[in-house]
Design an enzyme around this catalytic site. Structure first.
Site, PDB file in Angstrom:
ATOM      1  N   TYR A  59       5.867   8.946  -0.010  1.00 11.33           N
ATOM      2  CA  TYR A  59       7.286   8.387   0.529  1.00 11.33           C
ATOM      3  C   TYR A  59       7.497   9.063   1.869  1.00 11.33           C
ATOM      4  O   TYR A  59       7.863  10.226   2.177  1.00 11.33           O
ATOM      5  CB  TYR A  59       8.494   8.648  -0.361  1.00 11.33           C
ATOM      6  N   HIS A 145       0.030   9.605  -9.396  1.00 10.54           N
ATOM      7  CA  HIS A 145       0.633   8.475  -8.522  1.00 10.54           C
ATOM      8  C   HIS A 145      -0.484   7.259  -8.506  1.00 10.54           C
ATOM      9  O   HIS A 145      -1.310   7.632  -7.791  1.00 10.54           O
ATOM     10  CB  HIS A 145       1.351   8.857  -7.283  1.00 10.54           C
TER      11      HIS A 145
END
Length: 330
Positions: A59, A145
Site C-alpha cells: 500500500y 499477501h
C-alpha cells in the site's frame, strides 16, 4: 473433525476486534492524500473506538505502514491489534527516472519496486522491513499477501512454514494469508498452520466465492476468516448507480441489477444496503471480523453506524429465499 472457531487473543490479551480499518487509502490509493487528511481519518477511527488496523508494504510502497506507525506510536501498544503482510519486498529501483509514480494504483514516487519473495529469508526480511516502517517490535497478525501472483508454486507452503516458525519464536502472534483468490486461501488453511485468513471481495452480498470451499476448510481446521472489501470496491457502499465499480471495474448491467434487487429487499426491511454489506459475512461464526477502508472521518463514523445497525433476521431469510444471497451458517 470440525473445530469450533476460536477467539483469537493477542500477546497483550486483546481479542481481535470484529471491525477493522483497512489502511490501503493511507498509502495514497488512487489519489494523493496529505499527512493531515490521513491523520484526521485515523484520529476519527480511534475516537470512534476502532482498535484493529490492517496494512501492507504494497500500500503506497510502504507509505501506509509509515503513516499508520506514526499515528499508533502515540497510543498504548496493548490497546490495538495490527496486521500487515509479507511477500513483496520493497527495494530501491536504480532505473527510477526521478518523476514517475507507482504503476500499481498508488500515487507515490516509484523510487522503490516490489520484489516477490515467499522464502523463509524473504518472509523474515519483509517483516523486519515492516517493523522498521511501523516503528514497532512486533505485529499481531502477519499474512502472506497474494502469493498466487508471485508465479512461485511453492509460495503458500514455503511462506506458511516460514510464518509458523516466526510465530513459534513469538515475533508474531497469528499467521495466515490474504488474497482475493479462495483457492489460495484454502491451500493456506490446508497446511494446518494458519490461524486466520483475510478474504477480499469474495465474502460479500454479491460474491460468495469463499463459500462453501474456504468456509468449510476453515471450519475443519479451526481457522478464522476476516472479510475485507465487503463493498466489492464501491458498488455496495451506497445505492447502486450506473458507473459504480465492482471488483475495481465498472459494474456490468447484470451485477447492477442484482445489487438493486438486493437493495430493494433491504429497504423493505428498513435496512440500508451498506449496513447489510458490512454485517453479512459476520453471519458465519468462522468470520472473526470485517475490515473496511475509509477516506474521511465521516466515512469512518458512517461505517461504524452501519456496522452497529439493527438488522432483522427476516432480511437474511428473505434474501436467501429469493435466491439473491445465500444464508451462511448461523
Amino acid at each position: 473433525m470440525a473445530h469450533h472457531p476460536r477467539i483469537l487473543t493477542t500477546a497483550s490479551g486483546t481479542a481481535v476486534p470484529k471491525f477493522g480499518l483497512g489502511c490501503a487509502p493511507l498509502g495514497n490509493m488512487f489519489r494523493a492524500r496529505s499527512d493531515e487528511e490521513v491523520e484526521a481519518v485515523l484520529e476519527a477511527a480511534w475516537e470512534a473506538g476502532v482498535r484493529h488496523f490492517d496494512t501492507a508494504p504494497h500500500y503506497g510502497l510502504g507509505l501506509s505502514e509509515r503513516r499508520l506507525g506514526r499515528f499508533l506510536a502515540t497510543k498504548p501498544r496493548s490497546e490495538f491489534v495490527i496486521s500487515t503482510k509479507v511477500g513483496r519486498l520493497l527495494r530501491e529501483d536504480p532505473a527510477w527516472d526521478g518523476r514517475s509514480t507507482d504503476p500499481e494504483g498508488f500515487v507515490v514516487p516509484a523510487q522503490l519496486r516490489r520484489s516477490w519473495d515467499f522464502s523463509q529469508h524473504g518472509v523474515r526480511a519483509g517483516l523486519e522491513d515492516s517493523l522498521e516502517r511501523l516503528g514497532m517490535d512486533r505485529v499481531d497478525i502477519l499474512y502472506l499477501h497474494d502469493p498466487e501472483h508471485s508465479g512461485d508454486s511453492r509460495a503458500v507452503h514455503e511462506g506458511m512454514a516460514a510464518l509458523s516458525r516466526m510465530r513459534d519464536e513469538g515475533v508474531v502472534t497469528f499467521v495466515g494469508a490474504g488474497s482475493m483468490d479462495p483457492s489460495t486461501l484454502i491451500s493456506a488453511v490446508e497446511t494446518g498452520l494458519a490461524d486466520i485468513v483475510m478474504v477480499a471481495n469474495r465474502y460479500t452480498l454479491l460474491d460468495q466465492g469463499a463459500v462453501p470451499g474456504l468456509a468449510a476448510a476453515s471450519r475443519r481446521h479451526g481457522t478464522l476468516m476476516v472479510a475485507a472489501a465487503v463493498f466489492n470496491s464501491g458498488l455496495l457502499a451506497r445505492s447502486p448507480t450506473k458507473g459504480a465499480t465492482f471488483d475495481y471495474q465498472v459494474a456490468s448491467e447484470d451485477v447492477l441489477a442484482r445489487a438493486r434487487s438486493i437493495e430493494s429487499i433491504c429497504v423493505a426491511h428498513g435496512v440500508e444496503l451498506p449496513a447489510a454489506a458490512v454485517q453479512y459475512p459476520l453471519l458465519d461464526p468462522a468470520v472473526a471480523g470485517v475490515v473496511v477502508g475509509a477516506d474521511s472521518p465521516d466515512q469512518i463514523r458512517q461505517n461504524l453506524t452501519r456496522f452497529g445497525a439493527a438488522i432483522p433476521d427476516a432480511l437474511w431469510d428473505d434474501l436467501d429465499q429469493k435466491g439473491l444471497v445465500p444464508r451462511t451458517s448461523r
